[in-house]
Design an enzyme around this catalytic site. Structure first.
Site, PDB file in Angstrom:
ATOM      1  N   SER A  74       0.783  -1.228   0.000  1.00 25.43           N
ATOM      2  CA  SER A  74       0.000   0.000   0.000  1.00 25.43           C
ATOM      3  C   SER A  74       0.815   1.278   0.000  1.00 25.43           C
ATOM      4  O   SER A  74       0.329   2.324  -0.429  1.00 25.43           O
ATOM      5  CB  SER A  74      -0.961   0.007   1.197  1.00 25.43           C
ATOM      6  OG  SER A  74      -0.240  -0.053   2.420  1.00 25.43           O
TER       7      SER A  74
ATOM      8  N   HIS B 144      -5.788  -3.672  -1.958  1.00 24.29           N
ATOM      9  CA  HIS B 144      -5.493  -2.608  -2.924  1.00 24.29           C
ATOM     10  C   HIS B 144      -5.488  -3.140  -4.358  1.00 24.29           C
ATOM     11  O   HIS B 144      -4.795  -2.574  -5.220  1.00 24.29           O
ATOM     12  CB  HIS B 144      -4.157  -1.953  -2.591  1.00 24.29           C
ATOM     13  CG  HIS B 144      -4.224  -1.047  -1.413  1.00 24.29           C
ATOM     14  ND1 HIS B 144      -4.641   0.266  -1.487  1.00 24.29           N
ATOM     15  CD2 HIS B 144      -3.951  -1.265  -0.100  1.00 24.29           C
ATOM     16  CE1 HIS B 144      -4.604   0.817  -0.286  1.00 24.29           C
ATOM     17  NE2 HIS B 144      -4.193  -0.090   0.573  1.00 24.29           N
TER      18      HIS B 144
ATOM     19  N   LYS C  86     -12.437   0.066   0.049  1.00 24.21           N
ATOM     20  CA  LYS C  86     -11.616   0.762  -0.943  1.00 24.21           C
ATOM     21  C   LYS C  86     -12.351   0.763  -2.286  1.00 24.21           C
ATOM     22  O   LYS C  86     -13.321   1.486  -2.450  1.00 24.21           O
ATOM     23  CB  LYS C  86     -10.225   0.130  -1.002  1.00 24.21           C
ATOM     24  CG  LYS C  86      -9.418   0.370   0.284  1.00 24.21           C
ATOM     25  CD  LYS C  86      -8.040  -0.214   0.231  1.00 24.21           C
ATOM     26  CE  LYS C  86      -7.184   0.193   1.423  1.00 24.21           C
ATOM     27  NZ  LYS C  86      -7.756  -0.059   2.747  1.00 24.21           N
TER      28      LYS C  86
END
Length: 397
Positions: A186, A214, A245
């Site tokens: 990340s 991610h 996310k």
């Protein structure tokens, strides 16, 4: 008693400020989007948002918002219970089934966050006779989760396959071994070499766990994450991830894995057993996000184009950006105080980013982590690059 403690805490806070490591929290007065309104301070007003994990721009998508509103009427606000008591609704089982199908796994279990998901895996599956082998740059939630287990702990340098193999050889006396890695790291945007990791796992009879927070939603041909990107969807044993996310940006996490692994987590995983169920409104909105992902090829392509444009323009302007093609684009600064000041100068110029410094990144490796989104326009990206150039001139002029 608190007087002494208070003075100690104030001294620690002063040290954090003096080192340039203090992390202020800016207040946003609008929904999360490519452009947001920031309140308070000299930079109040509308600014371009280049620091959210809103990869596909779905955090304020009208269909996601509508699904959430409908869910409030049908399912209520909260469960007021954990799953095994009276906290499981049909909507939770539907989301688990949809995630399993999307990620190519046998079953899925929901958590209140991916931090909790990672906190609940290792203690449940590994004992003192086992070993866990972790990439040195893995997320803090993985590090904390490993600490909760009694398993032997080994580390290998980031994406270093030779060192990973050495750790596998060292731990051949273990009953059970697990290799754990972020799919995408990340703070750097680096992608783990999952095909090679799976080859080593096969050779040394180890499990493979990937935190793909991610990546899921936009990495890989169908947005199924790094296992799809590397063609190893059937070789990864455990996938952890977040709903907070690319998948709508609210909250919630999951473990998608082999059926027996998920079954044991339901019986023994403490963050699952002792935390309230995921709010039904989030579950319903997440199902809508999975519907949207079926036709999100244009969003993924726009994200790729924005990422390539920003990385190219910033490199041409002389900025030091870590190599890669992920929408996490770290602009390396080095000094923590300078990174914080750079972020302030950018906010004054209408671009909202955050300077990252120790302990989030190693000492001396401060950076501004720019995050691209499909919600950004070409003009937004070009404006951000221009703001970086202006802020650098102001900082060093």
């Amino acid at each position: 008693m608190y007087t002494t403690t208070r003075d100690d805490l104030r001294a620690t806070l002063d040290e954090i400020r003096e080192a340039g490591l203090f992390k202020p929290e800016r207040v946003i007065s609008t929904p999360q989007s490519a452009s947001v309104a920031v309140t308070g301070g000299d930079a109040s007003g509308d600014v371009l948002n280049f620091c959210a994990n809103n990869y596909l721009g779905l955090a304020d998508h009208p269909e996601v918002v509508a699904a959430a509103k409908d869910a409030l009427d049908r399912w209520g606000y909260g469960m007021a219970s954990v799953r095994f008591i009276c906290g499981t609704q049909e909507i939770h089982k539907e989301l688990e089934q949809r995630l399993s199908t999307f990620l190519g796994q046998e079953d899925t279990i929901l958590y209140s966050s991916c931090f909790d998901a990672n906190g609940g895996v290792f203690e449940t599956l590994l004992g003192a006779e086992d070993a866990v082998i972790s990439d040195a740059l893995n997320h803090a939630s993985i590090i904390d989760g490993i600490r909760l287990s009694k398993a032997r702990r080994l580390r290998y340098a980031n994406r270093d396959l030779a060192e990973l193999e050495a750790r596998l050889k060292e731990s051949q006396d273990a009953r059970r071994r697990m290799i754990v890695t972020d799919g995408v790291f990340s703070m750097d945007g680096y992608v783990a070499p999952l095909a090679e990791i799976c080859d080593l796992a096969d050779r040394y009879d180890a499990l493979v766990m990937v935190d793909d927070s991610h990546a899921v939603g936009f990495v890989g041909p169908g947005g199924r994450g790094t296992p799809e990107l590397h063609g190893v969807m059937d070789r990864v044993d455990i996938i952890t991830g977040t709903l907070g996310k690319a998948l709508g940006g609210a909250s919630g996490g999951y473990v998608a894995a082999r059926a027996e692994i998920v079954a044991l987590l339901r019986q023994r995983s403490r963050p699952y057993l002792f935390s309230n169920s995921l709010a039904p409104v989030i579950a319903a909105a997440s199902i809508k996000v999975l519907d949207l992902l079926e036709s999100a090829g244009e969003l993924r392509e726009r994200l790729r184009a924005n990422t390539a444009l920003f990385r190219t323009k910033m490199t041409e302007a002389g900025f030091d950006i870590l190599a890669g093609d992920h929408p996490i684009a770290p602009v390396m600064i080095g000094d923590a105080t300078e990174a914080g000041r750079m972020a302030e100068l950018l906010l004054e110029r209408g671009v909202y980013v955050i300077g990252f410094s120790y302990p989030v990144v190693p000492m001396g490796k401060a950076r501004i982590r720019v995050q691209l989104s499909a919600a950004h326009s070409t003009a937004d990206v070009e404006r951000a690059v221009a703001a970086f150039v202006e802020a650098r001139a102001a900082l060093h002029g």
